[in-house]
Design a protein around this motif. Structure first.
Motif, mmCIF file in Angstrom:
data_model
loop_
_atom_site.group_PDB
_atom_site.id
_atom_site.type_symbol
_atom_site.label_atom_id
_atom_site.label_comp_id
_atom_site.label_asym_id
_atom_site.label_seq_id
_atom_site.Cartn_x
_atom_site.Cartn_y
_atom_site.Cartn_z
ATOM 1 N N ALA A 1 0.842 -1.245 0.013
ATOM 2 C CA ALA A 1 0.224 -0.045 0.111
ATOM 3 C C ALA A 1 0.780 1.293 0.141
ATOM 4 N N HIS A 2 2.190 1.164 0.328
ATOM 5 C CA HIS A 2 3.143 2.357 0.519
ATOM 6 C C HIS A 2 3.583 2.751 -0.899
ATOM 7 N N PHE A 3 3.420 1.974 -1.945
ATOM 8 C CA PHE A 3 3.864 1.883 -3.194
ATOM 9 C C PHE A 3 2.655 2.171 -4.280
ATOM 10 N N GLU B 1 5.389 8.051 0.401
ATOM 11 C CA GLU B 1 6.083 9.069 1.175
ATOM 12 C C GLU B 1 6.957 9.736 0.404
ATOM 13 N N THR B 2 7.672 9.273 -0.231
ATOM 14 C CA THR B 2 8.698 10.202 -1.181
ATOM 15 C C THR B 2 7.957 10.978 -2.163
ATOM 16 N N VAL B 3 6.837 10.474 -2.826
ATOM 17 C CA VAL B 3 6.033 11.303 -3.666
ATOM 18 C C VAL B 3 5.386 12.322 -3.003
ATOM 19 N N GLN B 4 5.075 12.302 -1.748
ATOM 20 C CA GLN B 4 4.341 13.250 -0.941
ATOM 21 C C GLN B 4 5.398 14.405 -0.611
ATOM 22 N N PHE C 1 13.943 2.868 -2.854
ATOM 23 C CA PHE C 1 12.580 3.359 -2.853
ATOM 24 C C PHE C 1 12.530 5.119 -3.065
ATOM 25 N N GLY C 2 13.549 5.724 -3.304
ATOM 26 C CA GLY C 2 13.861 7.119 -3.237
ATOM 27 C C GLY C 2 13.855 7.512 -4.774
#
Length: 270
Positions: free
Chosen positions: A9-11, A32-35, A221-222
Motif C-alpha cells: 500500500a506504500h507503493f 511518502e517519497t512522492v508526497q 524507494f527514493g
C-alpha cells in the motif's frame, strides 16, 4: 510477521496489479517519497543560494536530506555527502577531478566484477593521463574477486583502486574493507560502488575507512538521484569542474542552511 498488503500500500505503482522484477532498473517509489517531493514542488521549489524565502527553504530541504544520508552511511559530517544525477554521473565527475592528481605511469586498479559505471570513468582518465590500468579477475567457481590478484596488482605506483561492494550481476559481496586497506598501504585512494549493496545491509564509511563511496537513492524507494560520500579532506582538496559563481568548498552544512532560513539561534537544529 510482515503484512505484504500493508507494505504494498506504500507503493502507488503496485496499485495496477503489476509485479516488478526490475532491481537493476531501480525500485518503485514509496508514497511518502512522492508526497515529500510534491510538497517541495508546491511550497519552495527554487534555485539555490538565494536570499529569498523559497530559496532558503530549498537549501534547508537539501541540507536536511544530506544529514539523513550522512546518518545512513555513518559519515562524519553532512558536508561529506554530494548529490547528483546518478552514480554514473557522479563517478564521471569525481574521476575528472581526480585525474588532475595523476601523471603518466601511475596505475589504476579496476575489477571484472564491477558495473561499468565503476570501470569506464577510470579507463577514460587513464587514457587521458597516460596511466596503466590493472584488472582484477574473478574466481569463476563462485564469482568472487580474486583477492590474491588484487594484492599483487596494487603497487607503490597505484593511485586509485575502484571496487564494487556487491555485484549487480550475481550478488557477490566483496571484501571492500580489505581493498581499502591494500590501497591505503601504498598511499592510494579507494572508490567503492555500493549501489547494489546499500539497499540490503548497513554501511559504515568510517569503519570501512574508504575515501569515496557511491550509491543511488532509487535503489531503495527514493527518487532517481545519485549519492556520493567523500572524506571531507579529499573533497576539500579536489578541484571541482563548475561555473565560477559556484562555491569552491564542499556542500553546505545543515546548520548553515537553517541559519540562513531563520537567523534565530533557537530555531537551529543542534
Amino acid at each position: 510477521m510482515l503484512n505484504s498488503d500493508q507494505i504494498r500500500a506504500h507503493f502507488p505503482a503496485l496499485a495496477s496489479g503489476a509485479i516488478f522484477f526490475d532491481n537493476p532498473g531501480g525500485t518503485q517509489v514509496a508514497q511518502e517519497t512522492v508526497q515529500y517531493m510534491e510538497r517541495y514542488l508546491y511550497s519552495h521549489n527554487a534555485n539555490h543560494g538565494g536570499r529569498f524565502h523559497t530559496s532558503r527553504a530549498s537549501d534547508a530541504a537539501i541540507a536536511e536530506a544530506r544529514l539523513a544520508v550522512a546518518d545512513f552511511l555513518n559519515a562524519a559530517r553532512p558536508e561529506e555527502i554530494v548529490f547528483g544525477q546518478n552514480m554514473t554521473s557522479l563517478t564521471l565527475h569525481i574521476s575528472r577531478s581526480l585525474a588532475r592528481t595523476l601523471k603518466a605511469g601511475d596505475e589504476i586498479v579496476v575489477t571484472r566484477l564491477d558495473h561499468d559505471a565503476n570501470i569506464a570513468p577510470w579507463l577514460l582518465i587513464a587514457e587521458d593521463r597516460g596511466c596503466t590500468v590493472r584488472w582484477i579477475d574473478i574466481n569463476p567457481e563462485d564469482c568472487t574477486l580474486n583477492m590474491q590478484e588484487m594484492e599483487a596488482a596494487i603497487t607503490p605506483r597505484t593511485k586509485i583502486v575502484a571496487v564494487g561492494y556487491a555485484s549487480n550481476a550475481v550478488g557477490t559481496v566483496n571484501d571492500v574493507k580489505r581493498a581499502v586497506q591494500l590501497a591505503h598501504q601504498v598511499g592510494a585512494l579507494c572508490y567503492i560502488d555500493a549501489v547494489q549493496y546499500a539497499p540490503h545491509k548497513p554501511i559504515d564509511v568510517k569503519e570501512l575507512d574508504c575515501d569515496f563511496l557511491a550509491c543511488s537513492a532509487y535503489k531503495f524507494f527514493g527518487p532517481h538521484t545519485g549519492i556520493l560520500y567523500g572524506k571531507y579532506e579529499q573533497l576539500d582538496q579536489l578541484t571541482a569542474y563548475k561555473v565560477r559563481p559556484a562555491s569552491n568548498y564542499p556542500p553546505t552544512s545543515l546548520r548553515r542552511a537553517l541559519k540562513a532560513l531563520n537567523p534565530s539561534p533557537a530555531s537551529w537544529v543542534q
